[in-house]
Scaffold this motif. Structure first.
Motif, short mmCIF file in Angstrom:
data_model
loop_
_atom_site.label_atom_id
_atom_site.label_comp_id
_atom_site.label_asym_id
_atom_site.label_seq_id
_atom_site.Cartn_x
_atom_site.Cartn_y
_atom_site.Cartn_z
N PRO A 15 0.84 -1.21 0.00
CA PRO A 15 0.00 0.00 0.00
C PRO A 15 0.87 1.25 0.00
CG PRO A 15 -0.32 -1.30 2.02
CD PRO A 15 0.68 -2.03 1.19
N LEU A 16 0.37 2.29 -0.65
CA LEU A 16 1.14 3.53 -0.73
C LEU A 16 1.30 4.20 0.64
CD1 LEU A 16 -0.16 5.11 -4.07
CD2 LEU A 16 2.00 3.92 -3.63
N ASP A 17 0.26 4.21 1.45
CA ASP A 17 0.33 4.80 2.79
C ASP A 17 1.06 6.14 2.79
OD1 ASP A 17 -1.07 2.70 3.92
OD2 ASP A 17 0.73 1.58 4.48
N GLY A 18 0.64 7.04 1.88
CA GLY A 18 1.23 8.37 1.82
C GLY A 18 2.46 8.48 0.92
N ARG A 19 2.96 7.36 0.45
CA ARG A 19 4.10 7.40 -0.47
C ARG A 19 3.60 7.55 -1.90
NH1 ARG A 19 6.27 2.42 2.94
NH2 ARG A 19 4.29 1.67 2.13
N ARG A 20 4.50 7.86 -2.81
CA ARG A 20 4.16 8.01 -4.23
C ARG A 20 4.48 6.73 -4.99
NH1 ARG A 20 7.46 13.41 -3.68
NH2 ARG A 20 8.72 11.78 -2.81
N ALA A 21 3.65 6.42 -5.97
CA ALA A 21 3.85 5.23 -6.80
C ALA A 21 4.90 5.51 -7.86
CB ALA A 21 2.53 4.82 -7.46
N ALA A 22 5.79 4.55 -8.06
CA ALA A 22 6.82 4.64 -9.08
C ALA A 22 6.99 3.27 -9.72
CB ALA A 22 8.15 5.10 -8.47
N ALA A 23 7.66 3.25 -10.86
CA ALA A 23 7.92 2.00 -11.56
C ALA A 23 9.32 2.05 -12.14
CB ALA A 23 6.90 1.76 -12.67
N VAL A 24 9.96 0.88 -12.24
CA VAL A 24 11.24 0.75 -12.93
C VAL A 24 11.12 -0.36 -13.96
CG1 VAL A 24 12.67 1.64 -11.04
CG2 VAL A 24 12.22 -0.82 -11.20
N ALA A 25 11.94 -0.25 -15.00
CA ALA A 25 11.96 -1.25 -16.06
C ALA A 25 13.21 -2.11 -15.92
CB ALA A 25 11.94 -0.58 -17.43
N VAL A 26 13.00 -3.42 -15.75
CA VAL A 26 14.09 -4.38 -15.82
C VAL A 26 14.03 -4.90 -17.25
CG1 VAL A 26 15.07 -6.52 -14.91
CG2 VAL A 26 13.77 -5.00 -13.38
N VAL A 27 14.91 -4.38 -18.10
CA VAL A 27 14.86 -4.69 -19.53
C VAL A 27 15.82 -5.82 -19.85
CG1 VAL A 27 15.10 -3.75 -21.85
CG2 VAL A 27 14.31 -2.27 -20.00
N VAL A 28 15.28 -6.92 -20.35
CA VAL A 28 16.08 -8.07 -20.74
C VAL A 28 16.21 -8.01 -22.26
CG1 VAL A 28 16.27 -10.58 -20.70
CG2 VAL A 28 15.10 -9.39 -18.82
N THR A 29 17.46 -8.01 -22.74
CA THR A 29 17.71 -7.86 -24.17
C THR A 29 18.49 -9.05 -24.73
OG1 THR A 29 19.82 -6.73 -23.87
CG2 THR A 29 17.85 -5.35 -23.95
N GLY A 30 18.37 -9.25 -26.03
CA GLY A 30 19.22 -10.14 -26.79
C GLY A 30 19.07 -11.62 -26.56
N GLY A 31 19.75 -12.38 -27.44
CA GLY A 31 19.74 -13.85 -27.37
C GLY A 31 20.52 -14.35 -26.16
N ASP A 32 21.65 -13.69 -25.85
CA ASP A 32 22.39 -13.95 -24.61
C ASP A 32 21.86 -12.90 -23.64
OD1 ASP A 32 24.15 -14.79 -22.69
OD2 ASP A 32 25.89 -13.79 -23.58
N PRO A 33 20.85 -13.25 -22.86
CA PRO A 33 20.11 -12.22 -22.11
C PRO A 33 20.99 -11.32 -21.25
CG PRO A 33 19.22 -14.42 -21.66
CD PRO A 33 20.42 -14.59 -22.51
N ALA A 34 20.71 -10.03 -21.35
CA ALA A 34 21.41 -9.03 -20.55
C ALA A 34 20.40 -7.98 -20.11
CB ALA A 34 22.52 -8.38 -21.38
N ILE A 35 20.76 -7.22 -19.10
CA ILE A 35 19.91 -6.13 -18.62
C ILE A 35 20.69 -4.83 -18.71
CG2 ILE A 35 18.48 -7.54 -17.09
CD1 ILE A 35 20.45 -5.74 -14.99
N TRP A 36 19.95 -3.72 -18.73
CA TRP A 36 20.58 -2.40 -18.73
C TRP A 36 20.52 -1.82 -17.33
CZ3 TRP A 36 17.04 -1.03 -23.36
CH2 TRP A 36 17.62 -1.51 -24.54
N LEU A 37 21.68 -1.48 -16.81
CA LEU A 37 21.82 -0.84 -15.52
C LEU A 37 22.38 0.55 -15.78
CD1 LEU A 37 21.83 -1.08 -12.38
CD2 LEU A 37 24.17 -1.95 -12.59
N THR A 38 21.72 1.58 -15.28
CA THR A 38 22.17 2.94 -15.55
C THR A 38 22.86 3.54 -14.34
OG1 THR A 38 20.15 4.09 -14.85
CG2 THR A 38 20.22 3.27 -17.13
N ARG A 39 23.66 4.54 -14.61
CA ARG A 39 24.23 5.38 -13.56
C ARG A 39 23.60 6.75 -13.76
NH1 ARG A 39 29.53 4.46 -10.70
NH2 ARG A 39 29.10 5.67 -8.84
N ARG A 40 22.93 7.25 -12.74
CA ARG A 40 22.22 8.51 -12.85
C ARG A 40 23.19 9.67 -13.06
NH1 ARG A 40 16.93 8.74 -11.07
NH2 ARG A 40 17.24 10.76 -10.07
N ALA A 41 22.76 10.65 -13.84
CA ALA A 41 23.57 11.83 -14.13
C ALA A 41 23.87 12.59 -12.84
CB ALA A 41 22.85 12.73 -15.13
N SER A 42 25.04 13.20 -12.78
CA SER A 42 25.45 13.90 -11.56
C SER A 42 24.62 15.16 -11.30
CB SER A 42 26.93 14.27 -11.63
OG SER A 42 27.16 15.11 -12.74
#
Length: 191
Positions: A15-42
């Protein structure tokens, strides 16, 4: 990779209980499965320089899948569709006031991310098999809950990203339903 387990994952909603709803994408790519992990801009207002998955808060009228798809396009310039959604993992409540819903997307076509430099400093391609690293669980004086760290991309990745990736790896690699909402974030991520 166990896509069947992701598709049938018995998700736990928080339950949100006063918090905000957010979503993230776990993106699986390619035949040899991989995911994209980002580093946020400074220059980001919140959590600059931290490792993250493409994502953000839900806009009015959006569900988690729509938000994950929108954020993927905004942050990495990649267009995906609802049909690319494999499943949804457990919600993860953060110390900074969000409930994050991880959306697992599968992109079988060759797609190159085009990071938005205002939001993403770097994109790491992590083979799904490389998520089989031994997680570190450490204690901190500020909490009774264990802090999770995953050694990835030559660094330690912390929760919430580490918690989401740990749950994903447990399901995708080992076929296990492992809960992660109890795993703590480091203090620097509490704001």
């Amino acid at each position: 990779m166990r896509t069947d387990v992701i598709e049938q994952f018995p998700r736990v909603a928080v339950p949100l209980d006063g918090r905000r709803a957010a979503a993230v994408a776990v993106v699986v790519t390619g035949g040899d499965p991989a995911i994209w992990l980002t580093r946020r801009a400074s220059g980001m207002r919140a959590h600059p320089g931290q490792f993250a998955l493409p994502g953000g808060r839900l806009d009015p009228g959006e569900d988690a899948v729509a938000a994950a798809l929108r954020e993927l396009a905004e942050e990495l310039g990649v267009t995906a569709a609802r049909a690319d959604c494999l499943g949804v993992l457990d919600d993860y409540p953060t110390r900074s006031g969000y409930v994050i819903t991880p959306v697992v997307l599968r992109l079988d076509r060759e797609t190159e991310p085009r990071p938005n430099p205002a939001e993403v400093a770097q994109v790491h391609v992590i083979a799904v098999r490389d998520l089989a690293v031994e997680p570190r669980f450490v204690t901190i004086p500020e909490s009774d809950r264990p802090v999770i760290q995953l050694p990835l991309a030559g660094h330690l990745v912390h929760a919430p990203t580490a918690a989401v990736l740990y749950q994903f790896r447990e399901a995708a690699l080992y076929g296990r339903t492992t809960r992660v909402a109890h795993l703590e974030q480091p203090v620097f991520a509490w704001r």
